[in-house]
Design a protein around this motif. Structure first.
Motif, PDB file in Angstrom:
ATOM      1  N   PRO A  62      -1.973  21.310  12.371  1.00  0.00           N
ATOM      2  CA  PRO A  62      -2.087  21.969  13.677  1.00  0.00           C
ATOM      3  C   PRO A  62      -1.156  23.188  13.744  1.00  0.00           C
ATOM      4  CG  PRO A  62      -0.776  19.954  13.850  1.00  0.00           C
ATOM      5  CD  PRO A  62      -1.340  19.984  12.455  1.00  0.00           C
ATOM      6  N   ASP A  66       1.463  20.421  18.462  1.00  0.00           N
ATOM      7  CA  ASP A  66       1.458  19.254  17.581  1.00  0.00           C
ATOM      8  C   ASP A  66       2.171  19.539  16.257  1.00  0.00           C
ATOM      9  OD1 ASP A  66       0.111  17.695  19.388  1.00  0.00           O
ATOM     10  OD2 ASP A  66      -1.854  18.367  18.682  1.00  0.00           O
ATOM     11  N   VAL A  69       7.158  22.675  13.955  1.00  0.00           N
ATOM     12  CA  VAL A  69       7.827  23.994  14.029  1.00  0.00           C
ATOM     13  C   VAL A  69       7.598  24.619  15.403  1.00  0.00           C
ATOM     14  CG1 VAL A  69       7.748  24.496  11.533  1.00  0.00           C
ATOM     15  CG2 VAL A  69       5.945  25.369  12.990  1.00  0.00           C
ATOM     16  N   LEU A  90       4.521  29.448   7.996  1.00  0.00           N
ATOM     17  CA  LEU A  90       4.967  28.226   7.320  1.00  0.00           C
ATOM     18  C   LEU A  90       4.158  28.030   6.043  1.00  0.00           C
ATOM     19  CD1 LEU A  90       6.369  25.427   7.272  1.00  0.00           C
ATOM     20  CD2 LEU A  90       4.581  24.603   8.810  1.00  0.00           C
ATOM     21  N   PRO A  95       4.321  17.784   0.225  1.00  0.00           N
ATOM     22  CA  PRO A  95       3.094  17.133   0.682  1.00  0.00           C
ATOM     23  C   PRO A  95       3.272  16.501   2.070  1.00  0.00           C
ATOM     24  CG  PRO A  95       4.014  16.000  -1.236  1.00  0.00           C
ATOM     25  CD  PRO A  95       4.842  17.213  -1.030  1.00  0.00           C
ATOM     26  N   ALA A  97       2.634  13.736   5.167  1.00  0.00           N
ATOM     27  CA  ALA A  97       2.600  12.270   5.308  1.00  0.00           C
ATOM     28  C   ALA A  97       3.000  11.593   3.993  1.00  0.00           C
ATOM     29  CB  ALA A  97       1.230  11.792   5.777  1.00  0.00           C
ATOM     30  N   GLY A  99       6.512  10.783   3.247  1.00  0.00           N
ATOM     31  CA  GLY A  99       7.824  10.131   3.270  1.00  0.00           C
ATOM     32  C   GLY A  99       8.931  11.041   2.772  1.00  0.00           C
ATOM     33  N   LEU A 100       8.668  12.365   2.796  1.00  0.00           N
ATOM     34  CA  LEU A 100       9.640  13.338   2.287  1.00  0.00           C
ATOM     35  C   LEU A 100      10.208  14.201   3.410  1.00  0.00           C
ATOM     36  CD1 LEU A 100       7.646  14.477  -0.906  1.00  0.00           C
ATOM     37  CD2 LEU A 100       9.541  12.845  -0.817  1.00  0.00           C
ATOM     38  N   GLY A 103       7.774  17.739   7.698  1.00  0.00           N
ATOM     39  CA  GLY A 103       7.682  18.276   9.063  1.00  0.00           C
ATOM     40  C   GLY A 103       9.051  18.378   9.721  1.00  0.00           C
ATOM     41  N   SER A 104       9.877  17.349   9.527  1.00  0.00           N
ATOM     42  CA  SER A 104      11.225  17.349  10.125  1.00  0.00           C
ATOM     43  C   SER A 104      12.059  18.485   9.561  1.00  0.00           C
ATOM     44  CB  SER A 104      11.949  16.029   9.830  1.00  0.00           C
ATOM     45  OG  SER A 104      11.198  14.953  10.304  1.00  0.00           O
ATOM     46  N   ASP A 106      10.938  21.322   8.307  1.00  0.00           N
ATOM     47  CA  ASP A 106      10.430  22.594   8.846  1.00  0.00           C
ATOM     48  C   ASP A 106      11.031  22.837  10.240  1.00  0.00           C
ATOM     49  OD1 ASP A 106       8.826  22.655   6.597  1.00  0.00           O
ATOM     50  OD2 ASP A 106       7.015  21.992   7.632  1.00  0.00           O
ATOM     51  N   THR A 178       3.574   7.359   9.399  1.00  0.00           N
ATOM     52  CA  THR A 178       4.840   6.645   9.566  1.00  0.00           C
ATOM     53  C   THR A 178       4.722   5.517  10.598  1.00  0.00           C
ATOM     54  OG1 THR A 178       5.981   8.676   8.990  1.00  0.00           O
ATOM     55  CG2 THR A 178       7.304   6.985  10.051  1.00  0.00           C
ATOM     56  N   SER A 249       8.408   6.171   4.526  1.00  0.00           N
ATOM     57  CA  SER A 249       7.270   5.296   4.804  1.00  0.00           C
ATOM     58  C   SER A 249       6.126   5.557   3.818  1.00  0.00           C
ATOM     59  CB  SER A 249       6.797   5.520   6.238  1.00  0.00           C
ATOM     60  OG  SER A 249       6.531   6.886   6.446  1.00  0.00           O
ATOM     61  N   GLY A 250       6.415   6.283   2.729  1.00  0.00           N
ATOM     62  CA  GLY A 250       5.395   6.572   1.722  1.00  0.00           C
ATOM     63  C   GLY A 250       4.566   7.786   2.127  1.00  0.00           C
TER      64      GLY A 250
HETATM   65  P1  ATP Z   1       8.940  11.308   7.256  1.00  0.00           P
HETATM   66  O1  ATP Z   1       9.466  11.200   5.863  1.00  0.00           O
HETATM   67  O2  ATP Z   1       9.949  11.939   8.207  1.00  0.00           O
HETATM   68  O3  ATP Z   1       8.284  10.073   7.767  1.00  0.00           O
HETATM   69  P2  ATP Z   1       6.483  12.484   6.367  1.00  0.00           P
HETATM   70  O4  ATP Z   1       6.801  13.315   5.150  1.00  0.00           O
HETATM   71  O5  ATP Z   1       5.965  11.116   6.107  1.00  0.00           O
HETATM   72  O6  ATP Z   1       7.794  12.438   7.245  1.00  0.00           O
HETATM   73  P3  ATP Z   1       5.305  14.737   7.593  1.00  0.00           P
HETATM   74  O7  ATP Z   1       4.596  15.367   6.456  1.00  0.00           O
HETATM   75  O8  ATP Z   1       6.589  15.312   8.021  1.00  0.00           O
HETATM   76  O9  ATP Z   1       5.456  13.186   7.262  1.00  0.00           O
HETATM   77  O10 ATP Z   1       4.380  14.672   8.897  1.00  0.00           O
HETATM   78  C1  ATP Z   1       3.176  13.993   8.919  1.00  0.00           C
HETATM   79  C2  ATP Z   1       2.445  14.200  10.250  1.00  0.00           C
HETATM   80  O11 ATP Z   1       3.077  15.166  11.106  1.00  0.00           O
HETATM   81  C3  ATP Z   1       1.053  14.718  10.018  1.00  0.00           C
HETATM   82  O12 ATP Z   1       0.201  13.959  10.848  1.00  0.00           O
HETATM   83  C4  ATP Z   1       1.047  16.165  10.463  1.00  0.00           C
HETATM   84  O13 ATP Z   1      -0.159  16.569  11.060  1.00  0.00           O
HETATM   85  C5  ATP Z   1       2.173  16.228  11.463  1.00  0.00           C
HETATM   86  N1  ATP Z   1       2.929  17.488  11.377  1.00  0.00           N
HETATM   87  C6  ATP Z   1       3.344  18.223  12.412  1.00  0.00           C
HETATM   88  N2  ATP Z   1       4.022  19.299  11.994  1.00  0.00           N
HETATM   89  C7  ATP Z   1       4.067  19.256  10.656  1.00  0.00           C
HETATM   90  C8  ATP Z   1       4.635  20.097   9.646  1.00  0.00           C
HETATM   91  N3  ATP Z   1       5.306  21.213   9.972  1.00  0.00           N
HETATM   92  N4  ATP Z   1       4.500  19.721   8.364  1.00  0.00           N
HETATM   93  C9  ATP Z   1       3.835  18.574   8.042  1.00  0.00           C
HETATM   94  N5  ATP Z   1       3.261  17.759   8.949  1.00  0.00           N
HETATM   95  C10 ATP Z   1       3.369  18.084  10.244  1.00  0.00           C
END
Ligand code: ATP
Length: 284
Positions: A62, A66, A69, A90, A95, A97, A99-100, A103-104, A106, A178, A249-250
């Protein structure tokens, strides 16, 4: 300064213990988190118009509120009555979702970047306090360190460890949401690492000891959701990596070794499949 370009670094969890669910819906955790050199690129430019404009190379992400950033930029504009807008470009390499904490991280980069280009003069502690309003991992991503993290993610105690090893990341095509991994958590069946033992093994640089003490409470539920994660973990163990674990959370599995030849073997093993495979290192 009207624009800034920042690296948003990913993290891995060298141990993750979920202690229980709080009344506000969050989970109390104890985690060992380590920043790594895989990163997204976040460019922020001031604009005269008051809007927040987000562009990204991933068509399925998005670009409205959502996206984390966008939320970070909106928070800064609202908190500090910033009249101008921002254009955020951005480029995702971490990758989604996975677990890395992509999004946080960014979001953390936007808080840090806007603090600089709008000359807000905020200290790191204040940025971390703001970051927690966006997500539990954001304060850690602002610090970019190696730390024991407690509470929901806000109590961060950094510690030093040697870093003479390689890290391989392998992620299957499917991610793990997550929230889903937490909702399927079974406190009886899942692992509960002793984070003090993990810290001790890390500080000694003892990978054999590390492999016997690292675990992740969320692996059990993530394995149910995406069985390929367990398969990747077993394959990496059978190749000979000293310590192998799912991150967060993978669905990424990381493997640690001092032996370079194992990286080549693993790259060959996972080549031509739909996996994300990446050799990286920890950030010192
Ligand atoms: P964590 O390790 O904190 O659980 P993650 O790596 O599993 O994070 P992210 O990739 O940070 O997960 O985010 C996954 C979800 O967040 C997706 O559903 C995605 O649409 C949403 N999202 C919102 N902003 C971002 C962004 N900047 N980058 C990636 N995903 C994002």
């Amino acid at each position: 300064m009207d624009e800034i370009s920042l690296k948003a670094l990913a993290k891995i969890n060298l141990g993750l213990d979920v202690l229980g669910k709080r009344e506000d819906g969050y989970h109390d955790v104890r985690m060992i988190m380590q920043t790594i050199h895989l990163y997204d690129r976040v460019e922020i430019k001031k604009t005269r118009s008051p809007h927040i404009h987000v562009e990204t190379n991933l068509y399925y992400l998005p670009v409205n509120e959502d996206n984390l950033v966008y939320r970070a930029a909106k928070l800064m504009k609202d908190e500090f009555q910033i009249k101008e807008g921002v254009r955020i470009v951005l480029q995702k390499f971490i990758p989604v979702a996975a677990g890395l904490a992509g999004g946080s991280s960014d979001a953390a980069a936007v808080l840090v970047g806007m603090n600089r280009i709008f000359n807000l003069g905020l200290k790191q502690n204040k940025l971390m306090e703001l970051g927690l309003k966006i997500g539990a991992d954001v304060p850690f991503c602002i610090m970019e360190t190696c730390a024991l993290v407690k509470g929901i993610g806000e109590r961060i105690t950094p510690f030093a460890m040697p870093c003479d090893f390689h890290i391989l990341l392998v992620k299957p095509a499917m991610g793990v949401p997550t929230g889903k991994a937490f909702s399927m958590l079974d406190f009886e069946k899942c692992d509960h690492p002793d984070c003090n033992e993990v810290i001790h093994a890390l500080q000694q640089g003892d990978l054999a000891q590390l492999s016997s003490v690292i675990s992740n409470s969320l692996e059990y539920s993530a394995f149910q959701l995406v069985p390929e994660i367990a398969d990747i973990k077993h394959q990496l163990q059978s190749i000979g990596f000293e310590a192998v674990l799912m991150s967060g959370s993978g669905s990424t599995v990381f493997a640690i070794t001092r032996k370079k030849e194992l990286l080549r073997q693993a790259e060959k093993r996972f080549h031509n499949k739909t996996y994300f495979v990446c050799c990286t290192a920890i950030k010192q």
